[in-house]
Design an enzyme around this catalytic site. Structure first.
Site, PDB file in Angstrom:
ATOM      1  N   GLU A  81       0.077  -2.786  -6.776  1.00 18.25           N
ATOM      2  CA  GLU A  81       0.216  -2.203  -6.517  1.00 18.25           C
ATOM      3  C   GLU A  81      -0.611  -0.914  -7.912  1.00 18.25           C
ATOM      4  O   GLU A  81       0.383  -1.734  -9.331  1.00 18.25           O
ATOM      5  CB  GLU A  81       2.194  -1.833  -6.498  1.00 18.25           C
ATOM      6  CG  GLU A  81       2.943  -2.941  -6.026  1.00 18.25           C
ATOM      7  CD  GLU A  81       2.628  -2.360  -4.693  1.00 18.25           C
ATOM      8  OE1 GLU A  81       1.911  -1.221  -3.961  1.00 18.25           O
ATOM      9  OE2 GLU A  81       2.181  -3.170  -3.352  1.00 18.25           O
ATOM     10  N   ARG A  91      14.174   1.420   5.886  1.00 14.56           N
ATOM     11  CA  ARG A  91      14.210   1.342   8.264  1.00 14.56           C
ATOM     12  C   ARG A  91      15.251   0.269   7.944  1.00 14.56           C
ATOM     13  O   ARG A  91      15.744   0.875   8.952  1.00 14.56           O
ATOM     14  CB  ARG A  91      12.660   1.332   8.322  1.00 14.56           C
ATOM     15  CG  ARG A  91      12.419   0.504   9.510  1.00 14.56           C
ATOM     16  CD  ARG A  91      11.002   0.183   9.051  1.00 14.56           C
ATOM     17  NE  ARG A  91      10.561  -1.371   8.942  1.00 14.56           N
ATOM     18  CZ  ARG A  91      10.781  -2.123   8.380  1.00 14.56           C
ATOM     19  NH1 ARG A  91      12.017  -2.564   9.490  1.00 14.56           N
ATOM     20  NH2 ARG A  91      10.365  -3.311   7.367  1.00 14.56           N
ATOM     21  N   CYS A 144      11.781  -2.322  -3.697  1.00 16.77           N
ATOM     22  CA  CYS A 144      10.527  -2.273  -4.706  1.00 16.77           C
ATOM     23  C   CYS A 144      10.048  -0.888  -5.523  1.00 16.77           C
ATOM     24  O   CYS A 144      10.084  -1.122  -6.583  1.00 16.77           O
ATOM     25  CB  CYS A 144       9.405  -2.926  -4.044  1.00 16.77           C
ATOM     26  SG  CYS A 144      10.258  -4.803  -3.457  1.00 16.77           S
ATOM     27  N   HIS A 166       3.490  -7.205  -4.978  1.00 13.92           N
ATOM     28  CA  HIS A 166       4.457  -7.664  -3.867  1.00 13.92           C
ATOM     29  C   HIS A 166       3.705  -8.842  -3.950  1.00 13.92           C
ATOM     30  O   HIS A 166       2.359  -9.498  -3.882  1.00 13.92           O
ATOM     31  CB  HIS A 166       3.772  -6.701  -2.693  1.00 13.92           C
ATOM     32  CG  HIS A 166       5.526  -5.626  -2.669  1.00 13.92           C
ATOM     33  ND1 HIS A 166       5.230  -4.009  -3.010  1.00 13.92           N
ATOM     34  CD2 HIS A 166       6.247  -5.936  -2.286  1.00 13.92           C
ATOM     35  CE1 HIS A 166       6.613  -3.666  -2.753  1.00 13.92           C
ATOM     36  NE2 HIS A 166       7.029  -5.211  -2.332  1.00 13.92           N
TER      37      HIS A 166
END
Ligand code: PCA
Length: 213
Positions: A81, A91, A144, A166
């Site tokens: 990342e 979500r 995260c 990830h």
């Protein structure tokens, strides 16, 4: 002995395992150099407690480098990342039932923090080991990203470099044959390569790898 702190997450949503923890737990105690040891720890997948847990680990272990990892559902490779953003937008509920929508990770904090790891060199090293890897331009807006943001916020201005990776699902987690996954052994090898490269590289390599929109 110096410590490189590596974290993975507990399972979340409908899952019973989280590959990030399954992989990093195998690296607990591994020596990167004679006096540099990986310490692996598991984080709760909850907005209310994950950041606190990281802060506690940092004050307890005084690590020389910190790399957090998590499952990126649908990812097909080891995703290094680049950036953490100051937004929580969930979500699905986390493991404590919280579902923050469009809240700040840190009120009045900067919009974003960059990884302080040599992300291109890490991608290159993992690929050279024959394992798929890429730079990812978003760590999402769930737990995260929150942990990544808090990590960078806490360590900003210190000599301790930090970042986030990830990982994909494990093969046994996917039912749809079209869904991406990665074998645990490859994940462990890839993460070790990435961590070792992060530790050994102070100036990142210049290598194309961005995306056109
Ligand atoms: N992945 C989630 C949270 C925990 C994990 O392993 C995420 O990408 O936000």
């Amino acid at each position: 002995m110096k410590t490189v702190l590596l974290t993975g997450f507990e399972p979340f949503d409908q899952d019973t395992v989280n590959p990030s923890w399954e992989a990093v737990r195998q690296l607990d105690g591994v020596l990167l150099e004679a006096d540099v040891q990986i310490v692996a720890r598991r984080l709760p997948c909850a907005f209310a407690t994950a950041g606190e847990c990281v802060a506690q680990l940092i004050s307890e272990l005084r690590p020389a480098m910190v790399i957090a990892t998590g499952l990126g559902p649908g990812r097909s490779d080891i995703s290094i990342e680049r950036v953490a953003i100051n937004i929580n937008d969930a979500r699905i509920p986390d493991n404590l039932g919280d579902q923050p929508i469009d809240t700040a990770v840190v009120r009045e904090g900067p919009a974003a923090y960059f990884s302080t790891l040599p992300i291109k060199a890490m991608v290159q090293a993992v690929r050279e080991a024959g394992i798929a890897a890429s730079v990812s331009q978003t760590a999402g807006t769930f737990v995260c990203n929150q942990v990544f943001y808090l990590l960078q916020h806490t360590l900003a201005g210190t000599a301790v470099r930090s970042g986030f990776i990830h990982v994909p699902y494990l093969p046994e987690q996917v039912v749809d044959p079209g869904q991406s996954s990665m074998a645990l052994d490859a994940m462990v090898d890839g993460l070790l390569k990435a961590v070792l490269t992060a530790w050994q590289t102070s100036v990142d390599v210049m290598q194309g790898g961005g995306q056109v929109s």
